[in-house]
Design a protein around this motif. Structure first.
Motif, PDB file in Angstrom:
ATOM      1  N   ASN A 252     -48.388 -48.386 -50.176  1.00  0.00           N
ATOM      2  CA  ASN A 252     -47.586 -48.643 -51.364  1.00  0.00           C
ATOM      3  C   ASN A 252     -48.416 -48.462 -52.632  1.00  0.00           C
ATOM      4  O   ASN A 252     -47.984 -47.851 -53.612  1.00  0.00           O
ATOM      5  CB  ASN A 252     -47.081 -50.078 -51.261  1.00  0.00           C
ATOM      6  N   SER A 253     -49.664 -48.967 -52.577  1.00  0.00           N
ATOM      7  CA  SER A 253     -50.498 -48.900 -53.780  1.00  0.00           C
ATOM      8  C   SER A 253     -50.813 -47.449 -54.157  1.00  0.00           C
ATOM      9  O   SER A 253     -50.880 -47.116 -55.342  1.00  0.00           O
ATOM     10  CB  SER A 253     -51.775 -49.698 -53.585  1.00  0.00           C
ATOM     11  N   SER A 254     -50.995 -46.569 -53.165  1.00  0.00           N
ATOM     12  CA  SER A 254     -51.256 -45.163 -53.489  1.00  0.00           C
ATOM     13  C   SER A 254     -50.084 -44.564 -54.250  1.00  0.00           C
ATOM     14  O   SER A 254     -50.261 -43.859 -55.245  1.00  0.00           O
ATOM     15  CB  SER A 254     -51.461 -44.332 -52.232  1.00  0.00           C
ATOM     16  N   LYS A 255     -48.884 -44.865 -53.770  1.00  0.00           N
ATOM     17  CA  LYS A 255     -47.697 -44.293 -54.428  1.00  0.00           C
ATOM     18  C   LYS A 255     -47.590 -44.786 -55.874  1.00  0.00           C
ATOM     19  O   LYS A 255     -47.313 -44.006 -56.788  1.00  0.00           O
ATOM     20  CB  LYS A 255     -46.442 -44.683 -53.642  1.00  0.00           C
ATOM     21  N   LEU A 256     -47.853 -46.071 -56.049  1.00  0.00           N
ATOM     22  CA  LEU A 256     -47.775 -46.617 -57.412  1.00  0.00           C
ATOM     23  C   LEU A 256     -48.838 -45.979 -58.306  1.00  0.00           C
ATOM     24  O   LEU A 256     -48.584 -45.645 -59.469  1.00  0.00           O
ATOM     25  CB  LEU A 256     -47.954 -48.129 -57.381  1.00  0.00           C
ATOM     26  N   MET A 257     -50.042 -45.792 -57.748  1.00  0.00           N
ATOM     27  CA  MET A 257     -51.104 -45.173 -58.549  1.00  0.00           C
ATOM     28  C   MET A 257     -50.745 -43.729 -58.900  1.00  0.00           C
ATOM     29  O   MET A 257     -51.111 -43.240 -59.963  1.00  0.00           O
ATOM     30  CB  MET A 257     -52.423 -45.217 -57.786  1.00  0.00           C
ATOM     31  N   MET A 258     -50.047 -43.060 -58.011  1.00  0.00           N
ATOM     32  CA  MET A 258     -49.622 -41.687 -58.306  1.00  0.00           C
ATOM     33  C   MET A 258     -48.649 -41.677 -59.487  1.00  0.00           C
ATOM     34  O   MET A 258     -48.761 -40.859 -60.393  1.00  0.00           O
ATOM     35  CB  MET A 258     -48.969 -41.066 -57.075  1.00  0.00           C
ATOM     36  N   VAL A 259     -47.700 -42.613 -59.459  1.00  0.00           N
ATOM     37  CA  VAL A 259     -46.753 -42.706 -60.579  1.00  0.00           C
ATOM     38  C   VAL A 259     -47.524 -42.998 -61.865  1.00  0.00           C
ATOM     39  O   VAL A 259     -47.323 -42.364 -62.901  1.00  0.00           O
ATOM     40  CB  VAL A 259     -45.719 -43.830 -60.315  1.00  0.00           C
ATOM     41  N   ASN A 260     -48.422 -43.963 -61.771  1.00  0.00           N
ATOM     42  CA  ASN A 260     -49.236 -44.342 -62.918  1.00  0.00           C
ATOM     43  C   ASN A 260     -49.993 -43.136 -63.471  1.00  0.00           C
ATOM     44  O   ASN A 260     -49.994 -42.877 -64.684  1.00  0.00           O
ATOM     45  CB  ASN A 260     -50.205 -45.442 -62.476  1.00  0.00           C
TER      46      ASN A 260
END
Lengths: 368, 364
Positions: A252-260
């Motif tokens: 989940n954190s990877s996906k959020l960092m990608m959006v960021n």
């Protein structure tokens, strides 16, 4: 779409300069992640690197040597290199057992600068000798003292990692996404400014003004070029990330960092456009690019974690979009949810809007 | 004529704003960035009391209570007494002592290891006391568990790793003097620029005017490095030791190496100005990296495995010489660094002479 096509022709001319950042980045990523293969699910004591030299032949010195050997990571290095290795922290301490150790119990000790690791070594040695002496003074002979000592020192507490603690995301995740702050900035600013400097040359811009393509279409095509190039860079780094760590990319954190990082990329594109309006010559271009990219990265904690930066540095960096981007990454690691990163995402969008408005204003101002 | 060339070269070179930026302002900016970003790192490893929580019931054992209190007084622990591991889960403490022989943490690390080590020492004391009392029931327990200081600590107090980043930066800056070297050669090598053609046909002795210009480049480079050192010392509190004269010798030599390196790049190939510039930056960055500017351990790892690479890298030599003036009392290492730096400079000079001597053009 002549301008749009031409955009990429200009980039092609500078491709070497642009790609060198990617090459260095990949080299660092490979170097870093290969040296960090720690498993965080089970507990292990830290490995302390020690240089050990025993000048004494006595039995007690040999016993101590064996103890240090068993408990620490002994490094075989040249005597002349010991001070250097200590200074650079490659070994935590240097231990020399004195020639007359059986009489004076003297151990010469050198610690790496301000290192906590050295303390572990020092305590262990003092503990060992004190216990040995306690046995000796109570009438035990050498053999039985050493034997009992070994038994004593083998009683150890059980250490466990709490299962209630958040499972830690691999640390390369944060490292990777913080580090792309630098490459994204350097490359996007470089490309946008190179193209804009080319178009802003007096002869070219005058010729473009009298061309049949309306100026709104011209700026639209250029803007499109900027956005496309930003997305290409962003997508490349995301692609590399997914290829390098296929397991992590589902977190989940990877996906959020990608959006960021995507929102950050857009902010950088608008920032680059603004910079290109202020920079006139190709000479000053790489100067400005380096100052902005390196400055933002150093001050906002792209290279060195924000926790280690001083308050003054962090206060200064609050005027930079990078600060909010990196802060978001760090917060996502702690608590991977969209709500966590939302406020900083809004700040990044506000930066992007601000940069765009100033650019538009500058254009109007120039025309009038 | 020497005076004329000297004066005018000085003007020409100093008016080049891009050069002044890259050689002077850029390293100073980098040094500020280093200080802001890395200034706190050196204290990151320093020992501070470790916050731990201990199960209340354990402290009913007076021996254990005494031990924990002793550790708190000695400055190792900051103890909270609790009934659960709540403080650990919330991140207020590093470790929770659940049983005398059972510790819970959130991760592995140096602080956790210190807690483990200290709690272990309690368990080990218990075992020692039992063993000795079995043999000799009258013995004084305090004497048994007392840990004396046997270690003689001779650590060098002059140690701040952060300084080496600045030393490498100064080494890099000295080598950035290559820009001045290239610039001068573009004024004098007839196959490189129009100005040089004009200079070549001027009724002056080329060797004198070239020498004057190179001297200017060298002096500018020395001044620039000295300005940066002064800036680092007085504004950023970087320590350089107090052997000023040796630093001056090193700076003069390093600055010369930089200029000669530029001359070498300029005359060694027939590519355009941009290429030569790019080549200089790339080599410089590579040498800085190998000397430890990005990751300080690199220099030591090279020293361990391929020592010769450090000897022929001028930036590593300058870094090492500055470091040895700061860290070591003797001068042997400094002298060895300076000699290697001279050899590298001499080597470059030989190539320069081979490339430039006796050139005559009928037409270009």
């Amino acid at each position: 779409m002549t301008l749009f096509k031409n955009y990429f022709k200009i980039i092609k001319k500078h491709i070497f300069h642009i790609l060198i950042y990617s090459v260095i980045f990949f080299a660092i990523i490979i170097g870093f992640t290969n040296s960090n293969k720690k498993d965080q699910t089970s507990y292990s004591s830290v490995n302390v690197n020690v240089y050990l030299k025993n000048h004494s032949d006595s039995k007690i010195a040999k016993a101590l040597e064996k103890y240090i050997n068993n408990n620490f990571n002994i490094k075989n290095i040249k005597d002349s290199d010991v001070d250097d290795e200590l200074f650079y922290g490659l070994i935590s301490s240097s231990v020399e057992i004195d020639k007359n150790f059986d009489q004076n119990n003297k151990v010469i000790f050198k610690n790496a600068p301000k290192s906590m690791y050295g303390m572990l070594v020092k305590n262990s040695i003092n503990n060992y000798i004190s216990k040995y002496k306690a046995y000796a003074n109570s009438g035990f002979d050498h053999e039985s003292a050493v034997k009992l000592l070994e038994k004593d020192l083998s009683s150890k507490a059980k250490v466990e990692i709490s299962n209630k603690a958040n499972k830690q995301d691999p640390n390369y995740l944060n490292f990777y996404f913080n580090f792309i702050n630098y490459v994204l900035m350097a490359q996007i600013i470089l490309v946008v400014s190179v193209v804009m400097v080319a178009y802003n040359k007096e002869v070219i811009s005058k010729r473009n003004k009298i061309s049949p393509v309306p100026s709104s279409s011209q700026s639209l095509q250029l803007t499109l070029g900027h956005i496309v190039i930003g997305i290409i860079f962003w997508a490349t780094y995301m692609f590399v990330f997914v290829i390098k760590w296929p397991d992590a990319s589902n977190l989940n954190s990877s996906k959020l960092m990608m959006v960021n990082s995507f929102v950050f990329t857009i902010t950088i594109v608008t920032m680059a456009v603004l910079i290109s309006k202020l920079v006139k010559s190709e000479n000053s271009l790489s100067a400005v690019m380096n100052i902005v990219a390196l400055g933002s990265s150093f001050l906002s904690g792209a290279f060195v974690s924000q926790e280690l930066l001083s308050k003054t540095t962090l206060d200064i960096s609050k005027i930079l979009p990078s600060y909010y981007y990196i802060k978001n990454n760090n917060m996502i690691v702690q608590n991977p949810s969209f709500e966590t990163m939302f406020p900083n995402l809004i700040i990044l969008i506000a930066f992007a809007t601000g940069f765009s408005l100033i650019s538009i204003f500058l254009d109007r101002y120039k025309k009038s | 004529m020497f005076k004329h060339s000297f004066k005018n070269s000085l003007k020409v070179l100093l008016r080049n704003k891009a050069l002044v930026f890259w050689t002077l302002l850029f390293p100073i900016l980098l040094s500020i960035f280093f200080k802001l970003a890395l200034g706190n790192i050196a204290s990151g490893d320093k020992f501070e009391k470790i916050p731990i929580s201990v199960e209340k019931t354990l402290l009913e054992d007076t021996f254990f209570l005494e031990f924990i209190e002793q550790m708190q007084d000695d400055g190792y622990f900051e103890v909270s007494k609790t009934n659960s591991d709540k403080l650990l889960v919330e991140g207020h403490v590093i470790a929770h002592v659940k049983e005398k022989n059972h510790i819970i943490t959130k991760s592995s690390g140096i602080k956790q290891s210190i807690v483990e080590n200290i709690i272990n020492s309690y368990l080990q004391n218990e075992s020692t006391v039992i063993n000795i009392l079995k043999n000799n029931p009258k013995v004084d327990i305090d004497k048994i568990i007392k840990v004396d200081e046997y270690v003689t600590d001779v650590s060098n107090p002059d140690m701040n790793l952060l300084n080496t980043f600045f030393y490498t930066l100064i080494g890099m800056q000295a080598m950035y003097g290559y820009l001045w070297g290239i610039e001068v050669m573009y004024l004098y090598e007839a196959n490189l620029s129009t100005k040089a053609k004009r200079n070549a046909v001027a009724p002056t002795k080329k060797s004198i005017s070239l020498f004057a210009s190179l001297l200017v480049a060298w002096i500018i480079n020395i001044s620039i490095v000295l300005i940066t050192i002064a800036f680092c010392k007085f504004a950023l509190n970087v320590e350089f030791g107090d052997r000023l004269i040796y630093i001056l010798i090193l700076v003069a030599l390093g600055a010369l190496t930089g200029v000669v390196f530029g001359v070498f790049i300029a005359v060694s190939n027939k590519k355009d100005y941009e290429f030569k510039n790019g080549l200089g930056v790339t080599i410089n960055m590579l040498l800085s990296f190998l000397a430890g500017m990005m990751v300080s351990d690199i220099k030591i790892i090279i020293q361990r495995n391929i020592p010769i690479l450090n000897k022929i890298n001028p930036i590593a030599n300058i870094t090492d010489a500055m470091y040895s003036l700061y860290y070591y009392k003797g001068l042997e290492r400094y002298v060895s660094d300076v000699i290697w730096l001279m050899l590298v400079t001499g080597g470059l000079l030989v190539f320069v002479v081979i490339f430039t001597r006796g050139k005559k053009y009928d037409t270009i």
